[in-house]
Write a protein that holds these residues in place. Structure first.
Motif, mmCIF file in Angstrom:
data_model
loop_
_atom_site.group_PDB
_atom_site.id
_atom_site.type_symbol
_atom_site.label_atom_id
_atom_site.label_comp_id
_atom_site.label_asym_id
_atom_site.label_seq_id
_atom_site.Cartn_x
_atom_site.Cartn_y
_atom_site.Cartn_z
ATOM 1 N N HIS A 76 85.753 12.163 67.292
ATOM 2 C CA HIS A 76 87.163 12.520 67.161
ATOM 3 C C HIS A 76 87.471 13.632 68.165
ATOM 4 C CE1 HIS A 76 90.539 14.402 64.461
ATOM 5 N NE2 HIS A 76 91.016 13.811 65.541
ATOM 6 N N ARG A 115 80.759 8.085 64.666
ATOM 7 C CA ARG A 115 82.144 8.550 64.706
ATOM 8 C C ARG A 115 82.349 9.527 65.860
ATOM 9 N NH1 ARG A 115 84.073 7.341 59.479
ATOM 10 N NH2 ARG A 115 82.327 6.960 58.091
ATOM 11 N N TYR A 166 79.070 15.698 60.637
ATOM 12 C CA TYR A 166 80.254 15.560 61.499
ATOM 13 C C TYR A 166 80.590 16.953 62.022
ATOM 14 C CZ TYR A 166 84.251 12.679 62.962
ATOM 15 O OH TYR A 166 85.145 11.941 63.678
ATOM 16 N N THR A 172 81.959 20.078 64.040
ATOM 17 C CA THR A 172 83.263 20.281 64.688
ATOM 18 C C THR A 172 83.209 21.483 65.619
ATOM 19 O OG1 THR A 172 84.427 19.361 62.798
ATOM 20 C CG2 THR A 172 85.706 20.772 64.258
ATOM 21 N N SER A 198 80.935 13.458 65.872
ATOM 22 C CA SER A 198 81.144 14.745 66.530
ATOM 23 C C SER A 198 82.643 14.890 66.729
ATOM 24 C CB SER A 198 80.476 14.793 67.899
ATOM 25 O OG SER A 198 79.130 14.425 67.810
ATOM 26 N N ARG A 199 83.132 16.096 66.517
ATOM 27 C CA ARG A 199 84.570 16.314 66.650
ATOM 28 C C ARG A 199 84.797 17.533 67.534
ATOM 29 N NH1 ARG A 199 86.042 16.638 61.333
ATOM 30 N NH2 ARG A 199 86.855 14.524 61.308
ATOM 31 N N GLU A 210 88.059 8.179 67.776
ATOM 32 C CA GLU A 210 89.452 8.571 67.515
ATOM 33 C C GLU A 210 89.929 9.566 68.564
ATOM 34 O OE1 GLU A 210 90.842 9.749 63.515
ATOM 35 O OE2 GLU A 210 88.776 9.324 62.927
ATOM 36 N N ARG A 240 90.669 15.949 69.564
ATOM 37 C CA ARG A 240 92.059 16.322 69.283
ATOM 38 C C ARG A 240 92.501 17.299 70.365
ATOM 39 N NH1 ARG A 240 95.533 17.474 64.419
ATOM 40 N NH2 ARG A 240 96.347 19.565 64.749
#
Lengths: 250, 407
Positions: free
Chosen positions: B304, B302, B245, B247, B275-276, B334, B306
């Motif tokens: 995300h 996934r 994951y 970031t 991947s975020r 997300e 932000r």
């Protein structure tokens, strides 16, 4: 009228064909024969079974033949899957083809084409050069879809050309282009004996201004109620509507 | 030294901490010992790996059309060489000895105590690569790196540090692979990326593990003003479990991050891939795209995003295709907005191949199998913008190699 003609010339013969879609009978005993080099048109009100007939001719499994036969050059092809029919020379233009993400129009046209077909040149003719690198049908307008479908058919160069409302959604400027492509597909400019056959669904009949048709069929409630001169049929339909067609044979 | 001791302490405290995602692995099952390998001056002298094995990992043995190479087998750096000016490639331990300042980058984008896997990298001898593009340097060809596991039961601990200095451009093509016969093995890979002002980094990675391998990469990225980071990640071959994951933090105005992931899960494989992107400066832009196909395995896809400040734009797209019974795809997108003026969106879809599309292609003369494989290839054909043409060609070539076996 075709019934009395010499049957040996008939390339595509539909015999007493009944077809159901999702358990509902849509075509009831349709018969027609298209001779080598002829173009036929299909008229009929919405829901009369025109698209079903084209889809059944192409062999899509959703369109289940319950009785009757389809013969191509005397071979019974009723049970063949679509790709076998395509390989024998059937080509269809969809009214609303699906988008295939990640497959470009260029790849799609190349899939259809035999070796030596210049897809780029054909795209130039159809005014679609800029669309070659786009996913097929993705974000295409109605008119662009028609031209894309015709581009694929030109690449495929089929013997039996099945067209579902080629003129709908096409503006006047592009109608000429579409007409020209269909003429090419059906060898309309060929003076000697043509080998291509066409079956065209038309609501408006506009396409007849660009492509001459030999025979017209009027389909009502899944049955051919009239076969004859397409111009006269169109005139009758414009004046009296389809109801009169249905009545005329009864 | 004080700081290092503190890192070790934090790592020790996290030594048993399970990861937030993925199946929990017992690190005692793996071995730390692997034979030392000899260093080679030229990749062509490398006997342990054939040209074909290297090619599957994206490494060109001749070194042609590459600006430099790094190869690590098990725990040993067997080759590292930069071929163009303005580029530096070293083993990470070697680089930490050479440059004092490098400690300022060490464990800055990934927390040493994130979980037991990050901790394990710090608590035992590790290797990995250090790559640096000097200010303003631009290379024509990509750098290639390969992390290879040959020794059964081996746990490969890697800590990579990649720095693109101001105005530089760095393109990396990397393959991680293992000998296919090995029944069990673990790859722990920490990668820290620093993309400075106006710099660009593209990182294209193809994984070719074996059925018995567990893989836990841990990546962090920091992108400064107008910098760009792009990751292209491909895994199509069997692996026992894989969880990552990465970031990216966009800290400078106008910074951009793009993650493209192409995942194919074979029966028995468990892929948990996300991947975020954290956008913390105005005009930042992020895009996360994943395409997941299961042939019977499990995939968690996934994503995300932000947005911490206004004036940022981001999009997340997860699409999954279930080709075989028993396969599972769990798409978890997300979006998290912390300011009024953020523009963030997502689209997710999971399903089977549309019959309508298959029939469309069949009507053009393709058999059902040909039509299906054309649609699947199209599905995986993510349009990648910003990759140099040579690299794009190379990535397609590597994907085709994997695709032939996977689909």
């Amino acid at each position: 009228m075709y019934e009395s003609d010499d049957d040996r010339d008939i390339t595509l013969r539909v015999e007493n064909l009944s077809v159901e879609v999702e358990g509902k009978e849509v075509l009831r005993g349709v018969s027609l024969g298209i001779k080598c080099g002829e173009t036929h048109v299909l008229f009929g009100p919405n829901g009369s079974g025109k698209t079903t007939l084209l889809m059944a001719l192409m062999g899509f499994p959703r369109y289940r033949v319950t009785s009757g036969r389809i013969l191509f050059e005397e071979e019974d092809i009723t049970g063949l899957p679509p790709y076998e029919r395509a390989r024998r020379g059937f080509g269809i233009m969809f009214q609303r083809p699906p988008t295939v993400r990640g497959v470009t129009l260029e790849q799609m046209a190349a899939l259809c084409a035999d070796d030596g077909v210049d897809v780029e040149a054909l795209a130039g003719d159809m005014n679609l050069e800029e669309f070659l690198s786009r996913d097929v049908n993705h974000g295409f307008s109605g008119g662009e879809i028609k031209r894309s479908e015709l581009l694929q058919l030109l690449a495929q160069n089929p013997r039996i050309v099945l067209l579902d409302e080629p003129e709908s959604g096409v503006d006047m400027e592009n109608l000429q282009l579409v007409g020209k492509a269909i003429r090419k597909l059906l060898q309309k400019d060929l003076r000697r004996r043509r080998t291509k056959c066409g079956l065209i669904i038309t609501h408006t009949g506009y396409i007849l201004d660009y492509v001459e048709a030999d025979v017209g069929h009027v389909l009502c409630e899944g049955t051919v109620v009239c076969s004859g001169n397409p111009r006269e049929q169109l005139e009758g339909i414009r004046k009296y509507g389809f109801e009169e067609c249905a009545r005329c044979t009864r | 030294m004080h700081a290092l001791n503190e890192l070790k302490e934090r790592a020790r405290a996290a030594a048993d901490k399970p990861a937030a995602y993925g199946s929990d692995l017992d690190l005692r099952h793996y071995a730390d010992e692997a034979p030392e390998r000899g260093y080679v001056e030229s990749l062509e002298e490398l006997e342990e790996l054939s040209g074909e094995e290297l090619a599957r990992a994206g490494v060109e043995k001749s070194g042609r059309e590459r600006s430099g190479s790094f190869v690590q087998i098990d725990g040993t750096v067997v080759h590292r060489k930069a071929m163009e000016k303005g580029l530096e490639i070293l083993g990470t331990r070697e680089a930490l000895e050479k440059y004092d300042w490098l400690w300022d980058y060490y464990w800055q984008t990934v927390a040493v105590d994130a979980d037991k896997y990050t901790a394990a990298v710090e608590l035992a001898p590790f290797e990995g690569y250090f790559m640096r593009a000097l200010p303003g340097s631009r290379t024509i060809y990509p750098l290639q790196a390969c992390l290879y596991i040959r020794e059964p039961r081996f746990v490969q601990r890697v800590h990579n540090i990649i720095i693109a200095e101001e105005g530089s451009e760095l393109h990396i093509i990397t393959g991680c692979a293992s000998k296919h016969e090995i029944e069990m093995g673990l790859h722990l890979g920490v990668s820290e990326f620093f993309v400075k002002k106006n710099a660009r980094v593209t990182f294209t990675m193809v994984h070719n593990w074996a059925e018995g391998m567990d893989v836990r990469p841990r990546s962090g990225v920091r992108v400064e003003e107008n910098g760009l980071f792009m990751s292209n990640y491909v895994v199509m071959e069997p692996v026992r479990s894989l969880q990552l994951y990465p970031t990216a933090r966009l800290v400078g105005e106008g910074a951009v991050a793009r993650f493209n992931s192409i995942l194919v899960a074979q029966p028995g494989s468990e892929l948990d891939v996300g991947s975020r992107v954290i956008l913390s400066a105005p005009r930042c832009n992020a895009e996360i795209i994943s395409r997941a196909i299961t042939r019977g395995g499990y995939i968690a896809a996934r994503g995300h995003i932000r947005g911490e400040v206004g004036g940022v734009k981001a999009h997340l797209e997860c699409r999954g295709l279930i080709l075989d019974e028993g396969g599972v795809i769990h798409a978890i997108p997300e979006l998290e907005g912390l300011a009024a003026d953020v523009d963030m969106s997502h689209e997710a879809a999971v399903g089977k191949i549309a019959q309508e599309e298959v029939e469309y292609l069949m009507s053009r003369g393709l058999s059902e199998d040909e039509a299906t494989s054309t649609i699947v290839r199209g599905f995986l054909n993510v349009k990648i913008e910003g990759l140099p043409p040579l690299l794009e060609k190379e990535m397609r070539r590597m994907m085709e190699l994997s695709e032939q076996k996977a689909l």
